[in-house]
Scaffold this motif. Sequence first.
Motif, PDB file in Angstrom:
ATOM      1  N   MET A  80      -4.585  -1.612 -12.034  1.00 11.79           N
ATOM      2  CA  MET A  80      -3.694  -0.558 -12.518  1.00 11.79           C
ATOM      3  C   MET A  80      -2.550  -0.330 -11.550  1.00 11.79           C
ATOM      4  O   MET A  80      -2.513  -0.911 -10.455  1.00 11.79           O
ATOM      5  CB  MET A  80      -4.472   0.737 -12.775  1.00 11.79           C
ATOM      6  CG  MET A  80      -5.104   1.376 -11.567  1.00 11.79           C
ATOM      7  SD  MET A  80      -5.900   2.961 -11.973  1.00 11.79           S
ATOM      8  CE  MET A  80      -7.215   2.433 -13.072  1.00 11.79           C
ATOM      9  N   THR A  81      -1.622   0.497 -11.964  1.00  7.60           N
ATOM     10  CA  THR A  81      -0.458   0.762 -11.126  1.00  7.60           C
ATOM     11  C   THR A  81      -0.857   1.566  -9.892  1.00  7.60           C
ATOM     12  O   THR A  81      -1.889   2.249  -9.872  1.00  7.60           O
ATOM     13  CB  THR A  81       0.620   1.540 -11.894  1.00  7.60           C
ATOM     14  OG1 THR A  81       0.125   2.862 -12.172  1.00  7.60           O
ATOM     15  CG2 THR A  81       0.973   0.842 -13.206  1.00  7.60           C
ATOM     16  N   TYR A  82      -0.008   1.498  -8.886  1.00  6.57           N
ATOM     17  CA  TYR A  82      -0.271   2.220  -7.638  1.00  6.57           C
ATOM     18  C   TYR A  82      -0.378   3.720  -7.887  1.00  6.57           C
ATOM     19  O   TYR A  82      -1.306   4.377  -7.413  1.00  6.57           O
ATOM     20  CB  TYR A  82       0.858   1.931  -6.648  1.00  6.57           C
ATOM     21  CG  TYR A  82       0.730   2.666  -5.341  1.00  6.57           C
ATOM     22  CD1 TYR A  82       0.006   2.128  -4.279  1.00  6.57           C
ATOM     23  CD2 TYR A  82       1.337   3.910  -5.150  1.00  6.57           C
ATOM     24  CE1 TYR A  82      -0.121   2.800  -3.082  1.00  6.57           C
ATOM     25  CE2 TYR A  82       1.213   4.594  -3.961  1.00  6.57           C
ATOM     26  CZ  TYR A  82       0.488   4.036  -2.925  1.00  6.57           C
ATOM     27  OH  TYR A  82       0.372   4.714  -1.738  1.00  6.57           O
ATOM     28  N   LYS A 223       3.626   0.530   4.090  1.00  8.15           N
ATOM     29  CA  LYS A 223       4.399  -0.030   2.971  1.00  8.15           C
ATOM     30  C   LYS A 223       4.052  -1.507   2.730  1.00  8.15           C
ATOM     31  O   LYS A 223       4.915  -2.379   2.677  1.00  8.15           O
ATOM     32  CB  LYS A 223       5.902   0.146   3.201  1.00  8.15           C
ATOM     33  CG  LYS A 223       6.322   1.599   3.368  1.00  8.15           C
ATOM     34  CD  LYS A 223       7.818   1.731   3.461  1.00  8.15           C
ATOM     35  CE  LYS A 223       8.242   3.167   3.731  1.00  8.15           C
ATOM     36  NZ  LYS A 223       7.736   4.122   2.743  1.00  8.15           N
ATOM     37  N   LYS A 224       2.780  -1.754   2.586  1.00  7.44           N
ATOM     38  CA  LYS A 224       2.294  -3.113   2.360  1.00  7.44           C
ATOM     39  C   LYS A 224       2.350  -3.476   0.878  1.00  7.44           C
ATOM     40  O   LYS A 224       2.088  -2.645   0.005  1.00  7.44           O
ATOM     41  CB  LYS A 224       0.853  -3.251   2.849  1.00  7.44           C
ATOM     42  CG  LYS A 224       0.696  -3.250   4.361  1.00  7.44           C
ATOM     43  CD  LYS A 224       1.175  -4.553   4.928  1.00  7.44           C
ATOM     44  CE  LYS A 224       0.944  -4.643   6.418  1.00  7.44           C
ATOM     45  NZ  LYS A 224       1.464  -5.918   6.966  1.00  7.44           N
ATOM     46  N   ARG A 225       2.677  -4.739   0.631  1.00  4.99           N
ATOM     47  CA  ARG A 225       2.556  -5.287  -0.712  1.00  4.99           C
ATOM     48  C   ARG A 225       1.226  -6.033  -0.802  1.00  4.99           C
ATOM     49  O   ARG A 225       0.702  -6.489   0.213  1.00  4.99           O
ATOM     50  CB  ARG A 225       3.728  -6.211  -1.036  1.00  4.99           C
ATOM     51  CG  ARG A 225       5.033  -5.445  -1.273  1.00  4.99           C
ATOM     52  CD  ARG A 225       6.165  -6.378  -1.630  1.00  4.99           C
ATOM     53  NE  ARG A 225       7.398  -5.655  -1.848  1.00  4.99           N
ATOM     54  CZ  ARG A 225       7.866  -5.273  -3.034  1.00  4.99           C
ATOM     55  NH1 ARG A 225       7.164  -5.577  -4.130  1.00  4.99           N
ATOM     56  NH2 ARG A 225       8.999  -4.624  -3.147  1.00  4.99           N
ATOM     57  N   GLN A 242       9.822   1.871  -3.008  1.00  2.00           N
ATOM     58  CA  GLN A 242       9.444   3.040  -3.805  1.00  2.00           C
ATOM     59  C   GLN A 242       9.540   2.720  -5.293  1.00  2.00           C
ATOM     60  O   GLN A 242       8.709   3.161  -6.088  1.00  2.00           O
ATOM     61  CB  GLN A 242      10.332   4.233  -3.462  1.00  2.00           C
ATOM     62  CG  GLN A 242       9.874   5.540  -4.094  1.00  2.00           C
ATOM     63  CD  GLN A 242       8.455   5.931  -3.696  1.00  2.00           C
ATOM     64  OE1 GLN A 242       8.103   5.898  -2.514  1.00  2.00           O
ATOM     65  NE2 GLN A 242       7.630   6.297  -4.672  1.00  2.00           N
ATOM     66  N   GLY A 243      10.548   1.910  -5.655  1.00  2.00           N
ATOM     67  CA  GLY A 243      10.653   1.495  -7.045  1.00  2.00           C
ATOM     68  C   GLY A 243       9.448   0.666  -7.467  1.00  2.00           C
ATOM     69  O   GLY A 243       8.976   0.766  -8.608  1.00  2.00           O
ATOM     70  N   TYR A 244       8.955  -0.146  -6.530  1.00  2.00           N
ATOM     71  CA  TYR A 244       7.767  -0.951  -6.806  1.00  2.00           C
ATOM     72  C   TYR A 244       6.554  -0.051  -7.023  1.00  2.00           C
ATOM     73  O   TYR A 244       5.763  -0.251  -7.952  1.00  2.00           O
ATOM     74  CB  TYR A 244       7.542  -1.913  -5.645  1.00  2.00           C
ATOM     75  CG  TYR A 244       6.330  -2.805  -5.772  1.00  2.00           C
ATOM     76  CD1 TYR A 244       6.160  -3.635  -6.869  1.00  2.00           C
ATOM     77  CD2 TYR A 244       5.354  -2.823  -4.776  1.00  2.00           C
ATOM     78  CE1 TYR A 244       5.058  -4.469  -6.978  1.00  2.00           C
ATOM     79  CE2 TYR A 244       4.251  -3.651  -4.877  1.00  2.00           C
ATOM     80  CZ  TYR A 244       4.115  -4.468  -5.980  1.00  2.00           C
ATOM     81  OH  TYR A 244       3.015  -5.281  -6.082  1.00  2.00           O
ATOM     82  N   LEU A 245       6.407   0.978  -6.184  1.00  2.00           N
ATOM     83  CA  LEU A 245       5.278   1.899  -6.334  1.00  2.00           C
ATOM     84  C   LEU A 245       5.355   2.677  -7.644  1.00  2.00           C
ATOM     85  O   LEU A 245       4.326   3.014  -8.234  1.00  2.00           O
ATOM     86  CB  LEU A 245       5.240   2.876  -5.159  1.00  2.00           C
ATOM     87  CG  LEU A 245       5.010   2.309  -3.757  1.00  2.00           C
ATOM     88  CD1 LEU A 245       4.860   3.440  -2.741  1.00  2.00           C
ATOM     89  CD2 LEU A 245       3.799   1.403  -3.705  1.00  2.00           C
ATOM     90  N   ASP A 246       6.585   2.968  -8.095  1.00  2.00           N
ATOM     91  CA  ASP A 246       6.761   3.753  -9.318  1.00  2.00           C
ATOM     92  C   ASP A 246       6.788   2.897 -10.575  1.00  2.00           C
ATOM     93  O   ASP A 246       6.919   3.423 -11.680  1.00  2.00           O
ATOM     94  CB  ASP A 246       8.069   4.549  -9.239  1.00  2.00           C
ATOM     95  CG  ASP A 246       8.018   5.628  -8.159  1.00  2.00           C
ATOM     96  OD1 ASP A 246       6.901   6.043  -7.801  1.00  2.00           O
ATOM     97  OD2 ASP A 246       9.098   6.031  -7.671  1.00  2.00           O
ATOM     98  N   SER A 247       6.660   1.596 -10.410  1.00  2.00           N
ATOM     99  CA  SER A 247       6.780   0.678 -11.548  1.00  2.00           C
ATOM    100  C   SER A 247       5.495   0.618 -12.357  1.00  2.00           C
ATOM    101  O   SER A 247       4.477   1.218 -12.008  1.00  2.00           O
ATOM    102  CB  SER A 247       7.134  -0.716 -11.034  1.00  2.00           C
ATOM    103  OG  SER A 247       5.995  -1.308 -10.402  1.00  2.00           O
TER     104      SER A 247
END
Length: 437
Positions: A80-82, A223-225, A242-247
Amino acid sequence: MTRYYFWLAARNLKNSPWLSGLMVLAIALGIGAFMTSYAIFHAMSGDPIPHKSHQLFSVRLDNWDPEDAYSEPNEPPTQMTYRDARYLAEAGKARYQTAMFRVGMAVQPGNPDIKPLLSHGRMTYSDFFAMFEPPFLYGMPWTRAEDGARSTVVVLSRAMNERVFGGENSVGRQLRMDDGEYTVVGVLDTFDPLPRYYDLINTDPFGDGDDFYLPFTLNDTLKKRPNGNNSCYIDPPEDSYQGYLDSECVWVALWVQLDSEAERRDYQTFIDNYVMEQKRHGRFPRPLNNRLDDVMDWLDNQGVVDEDTRIQVGLSFAFLLVCLLNTVGLMLARFLRRAGEVSVRRALGASRRQIFQQYLTESAVLGIAGALVGLVFAALGLAVVRGLAPHIAAVTHLDPSLGLFALTVSVCAALLAGIYPTWRACRIAPAAQLKTQ
């Protein structure tokens, strides 16, 4: 009397060593092939945490493309998403809950003689340890309070502790990973559930485990991927972390412990209500499709035991049946060749039941011998598998329970194979045979 029958069986086998050896070999080949396949299947399909597998649930939310399911038939994403995972993990609606994802970090030992190590670990919550119960060699897990405080603490695997600290009690010592210093609060003992059910997406279910464990909340600063699977059906809203976390990208797993059916129903209602709330904000365009899969359902859903493995077990069982049919023919020839002996015993007062018991005992002895030789063949077969498929080496072994199973199968198979030849031997007419002597 049983002891006497075993003595007769041993004597008769010794009197015709070539035929006896051929029957033992036929049974052994069948048992060896079947046990090689079955041992792998047994390990792959086993329950990795039997005392609570019905209490641990993988949580899945369907936030995928409204025009196309994540996988057929209508399966939600495996992760699932972050933001969804973070919210659900910190909502506290289950007894235990944890979000997690895998990361890679460079471990820099304090000993200058040891080169930096590229290692793979897991960012998770403290509940991970209560849920999945890894044993501790030293120390203990961090606490929920340390989750909230974003404490720079780490739990090491036994293998990593041996590589960095020489296997000593490293609790309280500092470990440099990437550009940060972390305090060791615990060291796990051997923790190797097979398959590795809590992460079937980003790791080999039968491969090596994690080197370290860090609090999930530390990712606010790190801020790890993810070092693993990452799937997006739509691009992130902006080209930033942050955009990645909110995606809507899915890369975080969520597990919960629910100890009763009532708790499971309540948690299902909770996640359904959460998704309905998010729909009002323009998310989750697909129909409501949230899942709670317990451990065994999750293993089945992810196809840990693939179709090829099942087919191999079926084929090896068919080969065992072919071997038994050959054994039936050999036994029939052997028993009928001793028709004169049976007639003499019947004339001296032996009943058909006694003859039947004697010949079945001989079949059982053949089964035991076939099982012992078959286990040797199975061990050799598994050694070959280890060489050809090292990624499943961990499941290519025979334990005592499988050895006992092989012995039982072999004896039962030999008894079944011996029933018809024994019945034919018991039907011999003593008078007709004695006249020809």
